[in-house]
Design a protein around this motif. Structure first.
Motif, PDB file in Angstrom:
ATOM      1  N   LYS A  22       9.631   8.340   6.715  1.00 13.71           N
ATOM      2  CA  LYS A  22      11.071   7.815   6.437  1.00 13.71           C
ATOM      3  C   LYS A  22      11.647   8.311   4.962  1.00 13.71           C
ATOM      4  CE  LYS A  22       8.880   3.028   6.953  1.00 13.71           C
ATOM      5  NZ  LYS A  22       7.811   1.553   5.728  1.00 13.71           N
ATOM      6  N   HIS A  23      10.698  10.092   5.543  1.00 14.25           N
ATOM      7  CA  HIS A  23      11.134  10.588   4.026  1.00 14.25           C
ATOM      8  C   HIS A  23      11.246  10.459   3.178  1.00 14.25           C
ATOM      9  CE1 HIS A  23      12.825  12.398   8.268  1.00 14.25           C
ATOM     10  NE2 HIS A  23      13.261  11.094   8.583  1.00 14.25           N
ATOM     11  N   TYR A  24      10.435   9.936   2.660  1.00 15.08           N
ATOM     12  CA  TYR A  24      10.008   9.318   1.813  1.00 15.08           C
ATOM     13  C   TYR A  24       9.509  10.495   0.659  1.00 15.08           C
ATOM     14  CZ  TYR A  24      12.645   5.053   2.384  1.00 15.08           C
ATOM     15  OH  TYR A  24      13.056   4.138   2.737  1.00 15.08           O
TER      16      TYR A  24
ATOM     17  N   ARG B  74      -2.360   7.938   7.461  1.00 13.07           N
ATOM     18  CA  ARG B  74      -1.669   6.648   7.774  1.00 13.07           C
ATOM     19  C   ARG B  74      -0.461   6.197   6.888  1.00 13.07           C
ATOM     20  NH1 ARG B  74      -0.448   1.372   8.267  1.00 13.07           N
ATOM     21  NH2 ARG B  74      -2.588   0.699   8.037  1.00 13.07           N
ATOM     22  N   LEU B  75      -0.856   5.644   5.905  1.00 12.94           N
ATOM     23  CA  LEU B  75       0.195   4.963   5.362  1.00 12.94           C
ATOM     24  C   LEU B  75       0.964   6.510   4.737  1.00 12.94           C
ATOM     25  CD1 LEU B  75      -2.323   3.510   2.323  1.00 12.94           C
ATOM     26  CD2 LEU B  75      -0.114   2.567   4.685  1.00 12.94           C
ATOM     27  N   VAL B  76       0.675   7.631   4.176  1.00 15.08           N
ATOM     28  CA  VAL B  76       1.194   8.576   3.967  1.00 15.08           C
ATOM     29  C   VAL B  76       2.345   9.706   5.558  1.00 15.08           C
ATOM     30  CG1 VAL B  76       0.966  11.326   3.838  1.00 15.08           C
ATOM     31  CG2 VAL B  76      -0.049   9.925   2.895  1.00 15.08           C
ATOM     32  N   ASP B  77       1.771   9.380   6.466  1.00 18.71           N
ATOM     33  CA  ASP B  77       2.275   9.740   7.607  1.00 18.71           C
ATOM     34  C   ASP B  77       3.651   8.166   8.138  1.00 18.71           C
ATOM     35  OD1 ASP B  77       0.757  11.739   8.690  1.00 18.71           O
ATOM     36  OD2 ASP B  77      -0.089  10.159  10.160  1.00 18.71           O
ATOM     37  N   LYS B  78       3.712   7.247   7.320  1.00 17.38           N
ATOM     38  CA  LYS B  78       5.095   6.310   7.479  1.00 17.38           C
ATOM     39  C   LYS B  78       5.373   6.707   6.428  1.00 17.38           C
ATOM     40  CE  LYS B  78       2.387   2.134   9.663  1.00 17.38           C
ATOM     41  NZ  LYS B  78       2.380   0.478   9.557  1.00 17.38           N
TER      42      LYS B  78
ATOM     43  N   ILE C 112       0.676  17.039  -0.768  1.00 12.13           N
ATOM     44  CA  ILE C 112       2.080  15.916  -1.007  1.00 12.13           C
ATOM     45  C   ILE C 112       2.535  15.442  -1.478  1.00 12.13           C
ATOM     46  CG2 ILE C 112       2.303  13.161   0.410  1.00 12.13           C
ATOM     47  CD1 ILE C 112      -1.085  14.242   1.594  1.00 12.13           C
ATOM     48  N   ARG C 113       3.625  15.771  -1.344  1.00 14.11           N
ATOM     49  CA  ARG C 113       4.941  14.914  -2.733  1.00 14.11           C
ATOM     50  C   ARG C 113       5.639  13.765  -2.416  1.00 14.11           C
ATOM     51  NH1 ARG C 113       4.675  21.370  -3.675  1.00 14.11           N
ATOM     52  NH2 ARG C 113       4.091  21.740  -5.594  1.00 14.11           N
ATOM     53  N   LEU C 114       6.217  13.688  -3.155  1.00 14.64           N
ATOM     54  CA  LEU C 114       7.534  12.566  -2.941  1.00 14.64           C
ATOM     55  C   LEU C 114       8.414  13.247  -2.605  1.00 14.64           C
ATOM     56  CD1 LEU C 114       8.002   9.874  -5.303  1.00 14.64           C
ATOM     57  CD2 LEU C 114       7.987   9.018  -2.784  1.00 14.64           C
TER      58      LEU C 114
ATOM     59  N   GLN D  20       0.950  -1.622  -0.126  1.00  7.70           N
ATOM     60  CA  GLN D  20      -0.079  -0.443   0.421  1.00  7.70           C
ATOM     61  C   GLN D  20       0.897   1.680   0.153  1.00  7.70           C
ATOM     62  OE1 GLN D  20       0.059  -2.247   2.076  1.00  7.70           O
ATOM     63  NE2 GLN D  20      -2.549  -3.415   1.366  1.00  7.70           N
ATOM     64  N   GLN D  21       1.704   0.871   0.939  1.00  6.12           N
ATOM     65  CA  GLN D  21       3.282   1.950   0.661  1.00  6.12           C
ATOM     66  C   GLN D  21       3.132   2.533  -0.495  1.00  6.12           C
ATOM     67  OE1 GLN D  21       5.667   1.901   4.007  1.00  6.12           O
ATOM     68  NE2 GLN D  21       4.555   1.778   5.529  1.00  6.12           N
TER      69      GLN D  21
END
Length: 149
Positions: free
Chosen positions: A88-90, A80-84, A105-107, A46-47
């Motif tokens: 991880k600084h991704y 939650r997925l975005v928070d993870k 939200i961006r990479l 999912q991430q």
């Protein structure tokens, strides 16, 4: 694969039930293979999907709604997925200056770099899993699956 032997039934299953069970078994096999490919990166499927969605924005920010709409496996825990990924600084999250209720939200560059590595691992699994099929068979399989979904 002999579905009946795999699930250890005493005899043949009705065709509809066998087909559904077969699809579920194939789904589980694919998910297991992809999960194993991403394990060294400490990333869930999912991430990984969220990261690919963010890359698909081509530098433009996405919001949680956009990400959720494009998820292969839709769920309510996109935050939650975005928070993870942020931990991880991704990925990074910023409040839109024009509309403070809007979150962008961006990479990150680090996320783009690691995503390229993950792509290679996932591509290898996809090639291996699909090796028994030629291009025509893959097209036919996609056509048949389109009839269901």
């Amino acid at each position: 694969m002999n579905v009946e032997a795999y699930i250890k039934t005493g005899g043949p299953l009705p065709l509809e039930r066998r087909t559904i069970i077969h699809l579920v078994l194939v789904h589980n096999h694919l998910q297991d293979q992809l999960t194993q490919a991403l394990k060294p990166f400490d990333i869930s499927l999912q991430q990984f999907n969220v990261m690919r969605i963010l890359r698909g924005q081509k530098g433009n920010p996405a919001n949680l709604s956009t990400i959720n709409e494009r998820m292969v496996s839709r769920m309510s825990n996109t935050t939650r997925l975005v928070d993870k990924l942020i931990a991880k600084h991704y990925a990074e999250r910023k409040t839109c200056p024009e509309n403070r209720r809007k979150v962008e939200i961006r990479l990150t560059p680090k996320g783009q770099e690691i995503l390229t590595e993950m792509d290679r691992a996932v591509d290898a699994v996809e090639r291996e899993v699909l090796k028994p099929l030629d291009e025509g068979q893959m097209k036919e399989l996609n056509h048949l699956l389109d009839l269901i979904f």
